[in-house]
Design a protein around this motif. Structure first.
Motif, PDB file in Angstrom:
ATOM      1  N   ALA A   1       0.200   5.600  -3.264  1.00 29.99           N
ATOM      2  CA  ALA A   1       1.131   6.269  -3.159  1.00 29.99           C
ATOM      3  C   ALA A   1       2.001   5.662  -1.964  1.00 29.99           C
ATOM      4  O   ALA A   1       1.570   5.874  -0.786  1.00 29.99           O
ATOM      5  CB  ALA A   1       1.303   7.683  -2.979  1.00 29.99           C
ATOM      6  N   THR A   2       3.280   5.286  -2.069  1.00 35.76           N
ATOM      7  CA  THR A   2       3.971   4.702  -1.284  1.00 35.76           C
ATOM      8  C   THR A   2       4.557   5.730  -0.364  1.00 35.76           C
ATOM      9  O   THR A   2       5.330   6.287  -0.827  1.00 35.76           O
ATOM     10  CB  THR A   2       5.063   3.406  -1.598  1.00 35.76           C
ATOM     11  OG1 THR A   2       4.470   2.414  -2.538  1.00 35.76           O
ATOM     12  CG2 THR A   2       5.861   2.749  -0.489  1.00 35.76           C
ATOM     13  N   PRO A   3       4.502   5.831   0.856  1.00 34.45           N
ATOM     14  CA  PRO A   3       5.105   6.580   1.881  1.00 34.45           C
ATOM     15  C   PRO A   3       6.632   6.218   1.947  1.00 34.45           C
ATOM     16  O   PRO A   3       6.930   5.034   1.823  1.00 34.45           O
ATOM     17  CB  PRO A   3       4.499   6.739   3.363  1.00 34.45           C
ATOM     18  CG  PRO A   3       3.953   5.088   3.243  1.00 34.45           C
ATOM     19  CD  PRO A   3       3.623   4.701   1.826  1.00 34.45           C
ATOM     20  N   ALA A   4       7.551   7.500   2.024  1.00 29.63           N
ATOM     21  CA  ALA A   4       8.921   7.085   2.241  1.00 29.63           C
ATOM     22  C   ALA A   4       9.177   6.442   3.539  1.00 29.63           C
ATOM     23  O   ALA A   4       8.582   6.943   4.409  1.00 29.63           O
ATOM     24  CB  ALA A   4       9.619   8.571   2.200  1.00 29.63           C
TER      25      ALA A   4
ATOM     26  N   PRO B   1       2.777  -0.652   3.947  1.00 31.33           N
ATOM     27  CA  PRO B   1       3.059   0.474   4.985  1.00 31.33           C
ATOM     28  C   PRO B   1       1.297   0.762   5.379  1.00 31.33           C
ATOM     29  O   PRO B   1       1.221   1.035   6.688  1.00 31.33           O
ATOM     30  CB  PRO B   1       3.479   1.730   4.045  1.00 31.33           C
ATOM     31  CG  PRO B   1       4.191   1.052   3.073  1.00 31.33           C
ATOM     32  CD  PRO B   1       3.410  -0.214   2.613  1.00 31.33           C
ATOM     33  N   ALA B   2       0.229   0.948   4.646  1.00 26.89           N
ATOM     34  CA  ALA B   2      -0.881   1.067   5.065  1.00 26.89           C
ATOM     35  C   ALA B   2      -1.410  -0.006   5.964  1.00 26.89           C
ATOM     36  O   ALA B   2      -2.209   0.162   7.054  1.00 26.89           O
ATOM     37  CB  ALA B   2      -1.849   1.598   3.943  1.00 26.89           C
TER      38      ALA B   2
ATOM     39  N   GLU C   1       0.934  -2.159  -0.764  1.00 28.86           N
ATOM     40  CA  GLU C   1      -0.079  -1.826   0.429  1.00 28.86           C
ATOM     41  C   GLU C   1       0.660  -1.963   1.625  1.00 28.86           C
ATOM     42  O   GLU C   1      -0.174  -1.788   2.642  1.00 28.86           O
ATOM     43  CB  GLU C   1      -1.264  -2.376   0.208  1.00 28.86           C
ATOM     44  CG  GLU C   1      -1.798  -2.298  -1.187  1.00 28.86           C
ATOM     45  CD  GLU C   1      -2.495  -0.837  -1.366  1.00 28.86           C
ATOM     46  OE1 GLU C   1      -2.661  -0.310  -0.376  1.00 28.86           O
ATOM     47  OE2 GLU C   1      -2.549  -0.456  -2.716  1.00 28.86           O
TER      48      GLU C   1
ATOM     49  N   ARG D   1      -0.025   0.187   9.439  1.00 26.13           N
ATOM     50  CA  ARG D   1      -0.568   1.224  10.247  1.00 26.13           C
ATOM     51  C   ARG D   1      -1.907   0.797  10.748  1.00 26.13           C
ATOM     52  O   ARG D   1      -2.186   1.028  11.884  1.00 26.13           O
ATOM     53  CB  ARG D   1      -0.349   2.461   9.303  1.00 26.13           C
ATOM     54  CG  ARG D   1      -1.159   3.820  10.058  1.00 26.13           C
ATOM     55  CD  ARG D   1      -0.936   4.896   9.211  1.00 26.13           C
ATOM     56  NE  ARG D   1      -1.619   5.048   8.024  1.00 26.13           N
ATOM     57  CZ  ARG D   1      -1.092   4.715   6.860  1.00 26.13           C
ATOM     58  NH1 ARG D   1       0.391   4.655   6.779  1.00 26.13           N
ATOM     59  NH2 ARG D   1      -1.812   4.520   5.850  1.00 26.13           N
TER      60      ARG D   1
ATOM     61  N   TYR E   1       9.765   1.741   8.192  1.00 29.60           N
ATOM     62  CA  TYR E   1       8.862   2.708   7.949  1.00 29.60           C
ATOM     63  C   TYR E   1       8.570   3.025   9.534  1.00 29.60           C
ATOM     64  O   TYR E   1       8.793   2.708  10.418  1.00 29.60           O
ATOM     65  CB  TYR E   1       7.662   2.125   7.113  1.00 29.60           C
ATOM     66  CG  TYR E   1       8.034   1.803   5.971  1.00 29.60           C
ATOM     67  CD1 TYR E   1       7.732   2.687   4.756  1.00 29.60           C
ATOM     68  CD2 TYR E   1       8.709   0.823   5.436  1.00 29.60           C
ATOM     69  CE1 TYR E   1       8.064   2.562   3.360  1.00 29.60           C
ATOM     70  CE2 TYR E   1       9.253   0.576   4.044  1.00 29.60           C
ATOM     71  CZ  TYR E   1       8.699   1.711   3.175  1.00 29.60           C
ATOM     72  OH  TYR E   1       9.080   1.554   1.798  1.00 29.60           O
ATOM     73  N   ALA E   2       7.606   4.000   9.626  1.00 29.45           N
ATOM     74  CA  ALA E   2       7.051   4.623  10.892  1.00 29.45           C
ATOM     75  C   ALA E   2       7.021   3.558  12.030  1.00 29.45           C
ATOM     76  O   ALA E   2       6.257   2.536  12.048  1.00 29.45           O
ATOM     77  CB  ALA E   2       5.643   5.362  10.714  1.00 29.45           C
TER      78      ALA E   2
ATOM     79  N   SER F   1      10.906   5.764   7.063  1.00 27.89           N
ATOM     80  CA  SER F   1      11.517   6.882   8.011  1.00 27.89           C
ATOM     81  C   SER F   1      13.102   6.644   8.091  1.00 27.89           C
ATOM     82  O   SER F   1      13.888   7.722   8.551  1.00 27.89           O
ATOM     83  CB  SER F   1      11.022   6.749   9.452  1.00 27.89           C
ATOM     84  OG  SER F   1      10.946   5.443   9.909  1.00 27.89           O
TER      85      SER F   1
ATOM     86  N   THR G   1      12.093  -1.498  -2.172  1.00 23.65           N
ATOM     87  CA  THR G   1      11.295  -0.330  -2.055  1.00 23.65           C
ATOM     88  C   THR G   1       9.684  -0.733  -2.549  1.00 23.65           C
ATOM     89  O   THR G   1       8.901  -0.045  -2.565  1.00 23.65           O
ATOM     90  CB  THR G   1      11.524   0.639  -2.965  1.00 23.65           C
ATOM     91  OG1 THR G   1      11.764   0.329  -4.203  1.00 23.65           O
ATOM     92  CG2 THR G   1      13.010   1.309  -2.550  1.00 23.65           C
TER      93      THR G   1
END
Length: 287
Positions: free
Chosen positions: A40-43, A90-91, A88, A94, A61-62, A45, A84
């Motif tokens: 699931a792709t985070p929204a 965003p993960a 993978e 992080r 993103y964050a 920020s 959009t």
């Protein structure tokens, strides 16, 4: 033909096909094991507009508050795709302490690849102003790889915003083509499709919009990490040609084949824990 002979011939044909089918299945299984089910792709920020067109925007993103920034440029044959579609990333960001941005750009046939690349440069400039003093890596897939290469090589694009190619910390390319859009093409259906795609994006400016042909001695370039699908001959040739041009001009470039990937999975699987291309890129970013 007698039934027994027909069955024998069918058996020989199946015997010849099964090893190839098994090999293809094995490759597919390896890719599925590596990529797994879609996460699931985070929204994001924040979404930042850098122009009046809705496509002239990037998602942030964050923010890690420090450390490198990775800006992604989506593919889609210069005529489609969405910022959009980060899969993978965003993960991945992080896990490796990166701040991720994913930029859109105007698309053909409304504009040419020149305007698309100028949009990418505008997004880079805006992000560098927003997050000053932090190394920014530009990464693109497919047509996005071409645009990232063009912005990282031709000084006209970043120069329009008071920056230089060397203001990028590095450029990461995922299975691009069109690095030299003037190269001869074959007569197959895929070659014809590529030709039509290039013509729509480049028009009569193929040489001016070919990163390989824009490399010049005396220009300080960021280091390049260039991935290509191992069994895709056009991408392999284009990737090596770009790296050789950069090296001759005094730059740094490494070409890395991806043996277990397709044009789709090199993008979708990039950043999954253990993905060899993602981990190689993480080492490139960490120095």
């Amino acid at each position: 033909m007698p039934v027994s002979r027909r069955l024998a011939l069918m058996g020989l044909a199946l015997g010849a096909l099964l090893p190839n089918a098994a090999l293809a299945q094995s490759r597919g299984d390896r890719r599925r094991r590596r990529t797994g089910p879609p996460a699931a792709t985070p929204a994001p920020s924040q979404t930042v507009a850098f122009g009046p067109d809705p496509l002239q925007a990037y998602d942030l993103y964050a923010d890690r508050g420090a450390g490198p920034v990775l800006m992604f440029v989506h593919g889609g044959g210069w005529s489609r795709g969405e910022r959009t579609r980060v899969n993978e990333l965003p993960a991945y960001a992080r896990r490796h302490g990166l701040t991720l941005a994913s930029t859109g750009y105007r698309l053909a046939p409304a504009v040419s690849a020149r305007e698309s690349a100028m949009d990418v440069a505008a997004a880079v400039a805006d992000l560098k102003r927003r997050l000053p003093g932090r190394p920014l890596y530009l990464m693109g897939h497919s047509a996005g790889a071409h645009l990232a290469a063009l912005v990282g090589i031709d000084p006209d694009y970043l120069g329009a915003f008071g920056l230089r190619p060397s203001d990028l910390a590095g450029v990461i390319l995922l299975d691009g083509a069109g690095y030299d859009a003037t190269a001869p093409r074959g007569d197959g259906r895929i070659d014809q499709w590529l030709g039509q795609t290039y013509d729509q994006a480049f028009g009569d400016q193929a040489a001016a919009l070919s990163p390989t042909l824009r490399v010049r001695p005396g220009v300080a370039y960021p280091p390049f990490l260039i991935f290509h699908v191992a069994r895709r001959q056009d991408s392999a040739v284009q990737s090596r040609g770009l790296a050789e041009a950069l090296t001759r001009a005094g730059g740094r470039a490494e070409v890395v084949p991806a043996p277990d990937d397709s044009h789709m999975t090199i993008n979708r699987g990039f950043g999954v824990a253990g993905d060899p291309e993602g981990e190689r890129a993480a080492r490139f970013i960490s120095g």
